[in-house]
Design a protein around this motif. Structure first.
Motif, short mmCIF file in Angstrom:
data_model
loop_
_atom_site.label_atom_id
_atom_site.label_comp_id
_atom_site.label_asym_id
_atom_site.label_seq_id
_atom_site.Cartn_x
_atom_site.Cartn_y
_atom_site.Cartn_z
N GLU A 133 0.83 -1.21 0.00
CA GLU A 133 0.00 0.00 0.00
C GLU A 133 0.86 1.26 0.00
OE1 GLU A 133 -2.97 0.05 3.07
OE2 GLU A 133 -3.14 -2.13 3.06
N PHE A 134 2.12 1.12 0.42
CA PHE A 134 3.00 2.27 0.55
C PHE A 134 4.11 2.26 -0.50
CE2 PHE A 134 1.13 1.08 4.57
CZ PHE A 134 0.63 2.28 5.06
N THR A 135 4.58 1.07 -0.89
CA THR A 135 5.64 0.94 -1.88
C THR A 135 5.66 -0.48 -2.44
OG1 THR A 135 8.05 1.01 -2.23
CG2 THR A 135 7.29 0.42 -0.02
N ASP A 136 6.09 -0.60 -3.70
CA ASP A 136 6.21 -1.93 -4.33
C ASP A 136 7.58 -2.56 -4.07
OD1 ASP A 136 3.68 -1.78 -5.38
OD2 ASP A 136 4.32 -1.10 -7.37
N ALA A 137 8.43 -1.86 -3.35
CA ALA A 137 9.83 -2.28 -3.19
C ALA A 137 9.99 -3.69 -2.62
CB ALA A 137 10.58 -1.28 -2.30
N PHE A 138 9.04 -4.11 -1.76
CA PHE A 138 9.20 -5.37 -1.05
C PHE A 138 8.44 -6.54 -1.68
CE2 PHE A 138 9.79 -1.87 1.89
CZ PHE A 138 10.97 -2.20 2.53
N LEU A 139 7.75 -6.30 -2.79
CA LEU A 139 6.92 -7.34 -3.39
C LEU A 139 7.71 -8.58 -3.78
CD1 LEU A 139 4.39 -5.37 -5.65
CD2 LEU A 139 3.93 -6.57 -3.50
N VAL A 140 8.97 -8.39 -4.14
CA VAL A 140 9.78 -9.53 -4.57
C VAL A 140 9.87 -10.59 -3.49
CG1 VAL A 140 11.96 -8.49 -3.81
CG2 VAL A 140 11.97 -10.19 -5.65
N PHE A 141 9.81 -10.18 -2.22
CA PHE A 141 9.93 -11.13 -1.12
C PHE A 141 8.69 -12.00 -0.97
CE2 PHE A 141 12.70 -7.67 0.99
CZ PHE A 141 13.78 -8.06 0.23
N ASP A 142 7.58 -11.60 -1.61
CA ASP A 142 6.33 -12.36 -1.51
C ASP A 142 6.20 -13.42 -2.60
OD1 ASP A 142 5.63 -10.76 0.64
OD2 ASP A 142 4.53 -9.33 -0.60
N LEU A 143 7.15 -13.45 -3.53
CA LEU A 143 7.08 -14.43 -4.61
C LEU A 143 7.23 -15.85 -4.06
CD1 LEU A 143 9.16 -12.64 -7.38
CD2 LEU A 143 6.69 -13.08 -7.41
N PRO A 144 6.55 -16.82 -4.66
CA PRO A 144 6.59 -18.20 -4.14
C PRO A 144 7.96 -18.83 -4.28
CG PRO A 144 5.48 -18.13 -6.27
CD PRO A 144 5.68 -16.70 -5.85
N TYR A 145 8.38 -19.49 -3.22
CA TYR A 145 9.64 -20.24 -3.19
C TYR A 145 10.85 -19.38 -3.56
CZ TYR A 145 6.57 -24.30 -2.75
OH TYR A 145 5.63 -25.20 -2.31
N ILE A 146 10.75 -18.06 -3.34
CA ILE A 146 11.89 -17.18 -3.64
C ILE A 146 13.04 -17.46 -2.68
CG2 ILE A 146 11.08 -15.26 -2.20
CD1 ILE A 146 12.75 -14.78 -5.61
#
Length: 366
Positions: A133-146
């Motif tokens: 909601e504030f930034t897309d910077a951390f979305l990569v950490f939500d990817l499956p099996y990353i």
């Protein structure tokens, strides 16, 4: 006649004196009321000014008050971590008092983050998926099996990539001091043991509102159903949901084992949190107190992560003894799950950035 005129003149003089006295009294009363009002106004303004002084700049006779809020149950490692933070800070300085509010008393992840942003709360924590909601910077950490292992997660989060991402919060009025965690998500359900990917087909599983989390469950064949966390237990109990994709610590604290029969250790996504502080508040602290806060946050994060992992092993054994069937996927089967969720990477590649995904993967491979 002369006598009457004299009496009238005397009466007029007396009335004049009385009226003059009354006028003076009225003016004095008005002046007194005006002075009283002005004095009261000054006192109120002084009180408002004193209340407006940021906690970080309290005078020598007052403690700096830190409101620290988390959203987890009181026996969850995250809340225990906040209590550890309080213990560390208050043992190193008499200038700071930390007030800890757990169990979502001050709101949800997003509400706590907004509070920290506005300065009504000084410290909080937020899951990386909710930080979208504030930034897309951390979305990569939500990817499956990353993150295949927690060691891989620590390598990235505590390394250059993770620390650079924390800096991207600063233009939002926030600072990220450390990463905590909830652990890996695993699938609970009350319908059947999930031993292979095909067993996921059609299961109605609670998901968060995160688009990535929803996409992961869809790619695995389930029917994701976003639902407020406070409603999950009742929905599971009444059969409105077949199961839930949840980390073990929160599932245990929420007593999901009472209304579920099977647990499959899918570990499809790792769930980091960011330990946040209001930027203006932090910068208003002395350099000495800034260091105390920063060091305490890092020590707290290490403590909380270790507690999460220790608890997971204990909880699995407790669930077994409570009659929950625990299923571990074989390496070959897990490889099928990893393959099944690859389209999620492509789906969010543009939003996250292909270069960002590659940086994380390369860091893990080193």
């Amino acid at each position: 006649m002369k006598k009457a005129i004299a009496l009238m003149s005397a009466a007029l003089v007396i009335c004049g004196i009385v009226l003059t006295g009354c006028g003076q009294k009225k003016q004095q009363d008005q002046a007194g009321q005006q002075n009283g009002t002005q004095q009261q106004s000054k006192m109120e303004q002084k009180g408002e000014a004193e209340q407006a002084v940021p906690s970080g700049s309290a005078d020598k006779n007052e403690k700096i008050i830190i409101k620290a809020a988390d959203t987890q149950p009181l026996d969850h490692p995250m809340h225990l971590g906040f209590l550890k933070f309080k213990e560390i800070v208050e043992s190193k300085t008499d200038e700071i008092q930390v007030e800890v509010y757990g169990n979502s008393v001050l709101g949800s992840d997003s509400e706590v983050t907004e509070g920290v942003q506005m300065g009504t709360i000084q410290i909080g924590t937020c899951g990386t998926s909710n930080l979208a909601e504030f930034t897309d910077a951390f979305l990569v950490f939500d990817l499956p099996y990353i993150f295949p292992t927690v060691e891989d997660a620590e390598k990235v989060l505590d390394g250059e990539i993770g620390q650079d991402m924390l800096k991207k919060l600063e233009d939002k009025g926030l600072m990220g001091l450390a990463y905590t965690e909830l652990g890996y998500r695993n699938v609970f359900n009350s319908i059947k043991p999930i031993e292979k990917l095909d067993d996921m087909k059609g299961l109605k599983l609670r998901s968060t509102s995160s688009p990535i989390h929803i996409a992961i469950l869809e790619a695995l064949g389930a029917n994701p159903t976003p639902l407020s966390f406070g409603e999950v237990y009742t929905a599971l109990q009444q059969g409105a949901l077949d199961g839930v994709d949840q980390d073990l610590n929160l599932a245990w604290a929420s007593r999901f084992q009472e209304v579920q029969k099977y647990l499959t250790l899918t570990q499809s996504s790792y769930f980091p949190h960011v330990f946040l502080i209001n930027k203006d508040f932090f910068e208003g602290l002395s350099l000495e107190n800034q260091k105390i806060i920063t060091d305490a946050a890092k020590e707290m994060a290490k403590y909380e992560r270790e507690l999460v992992r220790e608890n997971e092993n204990t909880m699995i054994e407790k669930m077994k003894s409570d009659g929950i069937q625990i299923i571990e996927l074989s390496d070959d089967e897990k490889a099928r799950w990893v393959e099944a969720v690859q389209p999620v990477y492509k789906q969010f590649e543009e939003q996250i950035g292909a270069d960002v995904i590659k940086q994380v993967q390369d860091a893990i491979a080193q």
